[in-house]
Design a protein around this motif. Sequence first.
Motif, PDB file in Angstrom:
ATOM      1  N   ALA A 208       0.858  -1.187   0.000  1.00  0.00           N
ATOM      2  CA  ALA A 208       0.000   0.000   0.000  1.00  0.00           C
ATOM      3  C   ALA A 208       0.889   1.230   0.000  1.00  0.00           C
ATOM      4  CB  ALA A 208      -0.903   0.002   1.235  1.00  0.00           C
ATOM      5  N   LEU A 209       0.732   2.046  -1.013  1.00  0.00           N
ATOM      6  CA  LEU A 209       1.556   3.238  -1.162  1.00  0.00           C
ATOM      7  C   LEU A 209       0.812   4.442  -0.591  1.00  0.00           C
ATOM      8  CD1 LEU A 209       3.564   4.197  -4.288  1.00  0.00           C
ATOM      9  CD2 LEU A 209       1.987   5.849  -3.332  1.00  0.00           C
ATOM     10  N   LYS A 210       1.491   5.219   0.221  1.00  0.00           N
ATOM     11  CA  LYS A 210       0.890   6.415   0.814  1.00  0.00           C
ATOM     12  C   LYS A 210       1.835   7.594   0.655  1.00  0.00           C
ATOM     13  CE  LYS A 210      -1.927   3.983   4.245  1.00  0.00           C
ATOM     14  NZ  LYS A 210      -2.348   3.923   5.670  1.00  0.00           N
ATOM     15  N   LEU A 211       1.241   8.767   0.448  1.00  0.00           N
ATOM     16  CA  LEU A 211       2.014   9.993   0.302  1.00  0.00           C
ATOM     17  C   LEU A 211       2.053  10.721   1.633  1.00  0.00           C
ATOM     18  CD1 LEU A 211       3.421  12.056  -1.610  1.00  0.00           C
ATOM     19  CD2 LEU A 211       1.174  13.131  -1.855  1.00  0.00           C
ATOM     20  N   ARG A 212       3.236  11.111   2.047  1.00  0.00           N
ATOM     21  CA  ARG A 212       3.399  11.810   3.314  1.00  0.00           C
ATOM     22  C   ARG A 212       3.584  13.300   3.065  1.00  0.00           C
ATOM     23  NH1 ARG A 212       8.388  10.170   6.981  1.00  0.00           N
ATOM     24  NH2 ARG A 212       9.446  11.415   5.414  1.00  0.00           N
ATOM     25  N   GLY A 213       2.937  14.099   3.859  1.00  0.00           N
ATOM     26  CA  GLY A 213       3.053  15.546   3.737  1.00  0.00           C
ATOM     27  C   GLY A 213       1.796  16.207   3.214  1.00  0.00           C
ATOM     28  N   GLY A 214       0.943  15.440   2.485  1.00  0.00           N
ATOM     29  CA  GLY A 214      -0.326  15.969   2.023  1.00  0.00           C
ATOM     30  C   GLY A 214      -0.188  17.331   1.356  1.00  0.00           C
ATOM     31  N   PRO A 215      -1.013  18.327   1.754  1.00  0.00           N
ATOM     32  CA  PRO A 215      -1.003  19.641   1.103  1.00  0.00           C
ATOM     33  C   PRO A 215       0.336  20.372   1.185  1.00  0.00           C
ATOM     34  CG  PRO A 215      -2.959  19.368   2.473  1.00  0.00           C
ATOM     35  CD  PRO A 215      -2.064  18.221   2.775  1.00  0.00           C
ATOM     36  N   PHE A 216       1.186  20.007   2.157  1.00  0.00           N
ATOM     37  CA  PHE A 216       2.479  20.682   2.256  1.00  0.00           C
ATOM     38  C   PHE A 216       3.351  20.405   1.040  1.00  0.00           C
ATOM     39  CE2 PHE A 216       1.224  20.769   6.704  1.00  0.00           C
ATOM     40  CZ  PHE A 216       1.558  22.068   7.065  1.00  0.00           C
ATOM     41  N   ASN A 217       3.149  19.250   0.397  1.00  0.00           N
ATOM     42  CA  ASN A 217       3.942  18.939  -0.790  1.00  0.00           C
ATOM     43  C   ASN A 217       3.701  19.951  -1.903  1.00  0.00           C
ATOM     44  OD1 ASN A 217       5.246  16.549   0.107  1.00  0.00           O
ATOM     45  ND2 ASN A 217       3.323  15.447  -0.107  1.00  0.00           N
ATOM     46  N   THR A 218       2.465  20.397  -2.054  1.00  0.00           N
ATOM     47  CA  THR A 218       2.163  21.388  -3.082  1.00  0.00           C
ATOM     48  C   THR A 218       2.482  22.802  -2.601  1.00  0.00           C
ATOM     49  OG1 THR A 218      -0.133  21.195  -2.316  1.00  0.00           O
ATOM     50  CG2 THR A 218       0.444  20.069  -4.345  1.00  0.00           C
ATOM     51  N   LEU A 219       2.371  23.060  -1.312  1.00  0.00           N
ATOM     52  CA  LEU A 219       2.701  24.394  -0.794  1.00  0.00           C
ATOM     53  C   LEU A 219       4.193  24.682  -0.932  1.00  0.00           C
ATOM     54  CD1 LEU A 219       1.794  26.971   0.694  1.00  0.00           C
ATOM     55  CD2 LEU A 219       2.221  25.768   2.841  1.00  0.00           C
ATOM     56  N   PHE A 220       5.040  23.698  -0.677  1.00  0.00           N
ATOM     57  CA  PHE A 220       6.478  23.904  -0.696  1.00  0.00           C
ATOM     58  C   PHE A 220       7.033  24.055  -2.117  1.00  0.00           C
ATOM     59  CE2 PHE A 220       7.116  21.744   3.676  1.00  0.00           C
ATOM     60  CZ  PHE A 220       6.774  22.940   4.297  1.00  0.00           C
TER      61      PHE A 220
END
Length: 420
Positions: A206-218
């Motif tokens: 199961a693949l999960k992305l960490r950081g959520g909206p911060f990934n696009t904010l940064f």
Amino acid sequence: MKNIKILLLVVSGMLIGYISLDTKAFSQTNSQDFVEYKGEVLNADNKNTIANAHISVNETNISTISNSEGKFSLKVPKGLAPATVSISYLGYLSKNLPLSYFKAKGTLIYLNPVVEELSEIKVYKAGDARKLVYNMLENRGENYINRPTEMTAFYRESISKGNRNVSLSEAVVKIHKKPYSHYGDEDIELVKARKTADYDRLDTLALKLRGGPFNTLFIDVMKYPDYLFYEQNLENYEFNFEEPTQIDNRYLYVVSFNDRNKDMPWFYGTLFIDAETQSLVRAKLNMNVDNRRAATRMFVNKKPGGTKVYPIEVEYDIDYHQQNGKWYFGYSNAKLLFVVNWKRKLFNSRYQVNSEMAVTNWQPETEDRIKRNKNFLNKTVVMADDISGFTDIQFWGSNNIIEPDKSIQNAIEKIKRNIQ
């Protein structure tokens, strides 16, 4: 029940740690308080759709963007008319239309490509591309919003294996944006969210992305320049002028760049810089990840034994918009493609991670100091499952969102059927 192993990914190596979030709807909105208009943005010459066109209500901070298939929805408060709506996209002539032009469904907006031959005298005043980028970074405190700002934004994150969506997260958030001259990190507050994942499609991983909206904010280059131009030492990069273009009837320098240091994963891409103010208007960024070992260390946090996991494509986009003579963060997206090689298996698996965030409204912060509460997200957040929102047609209320494209819409319809 399958034995699910977890693979955590970190965009740009910015985030560390792990946390799970209970995402619930925190507010209710009266659907009678707004009017929704839907439609499509098209190229006037060939009728092709235009993705990521900016649609904004003039003399307000309300805006949205068209999705990857050119479709959009725009929600405005009742009683706003008469009003005009501006539609713009890079390389096209902007258009202003009265709100009365828009329909509940089937609004068609045609944009004409720029055909004017841009004058070298008007555009190439900068002369030195590296100097232009240096000025762009130096002047960000003057050219961009210079006060604390509360931005409402829509965030979407999807993970697919092959051509099948296996995870979908959506959220409305509030970004507590600091002045561009301020170096401190910014906060994101969750308003409401929904997520689902079909782990049965993921075999034993199961693949999960960490950081959520911060990934696009940064990805906001002007707020976090060190993530792109490390230590802002521009001598480490090559810069070249490309053919200029226009947006909103403004001339833009187009500067390509790449990192001279090829030892680690390195950035290359294109910067679109306003010729008058020397402000960054748009950036298209790519990361060279041929060095698999280094790229794995940068992006992969945990993986099962017996696997090799590495990215093969990494792309970022960011758009800025202008209001009252100041530019502000408007839209960003990240696209990452990963390969998973299993020991003793002939074929590998490919996973694509897409995340995007669009600012739909903003206003100056009303408090000098933000009081954090349980709705504030940790920078290491992993969005948790909360599928209930997908059956509620009015889930987003008056919040503007990015319309789902066909693949996302199909995933949502399947989620609804599974819930019911």
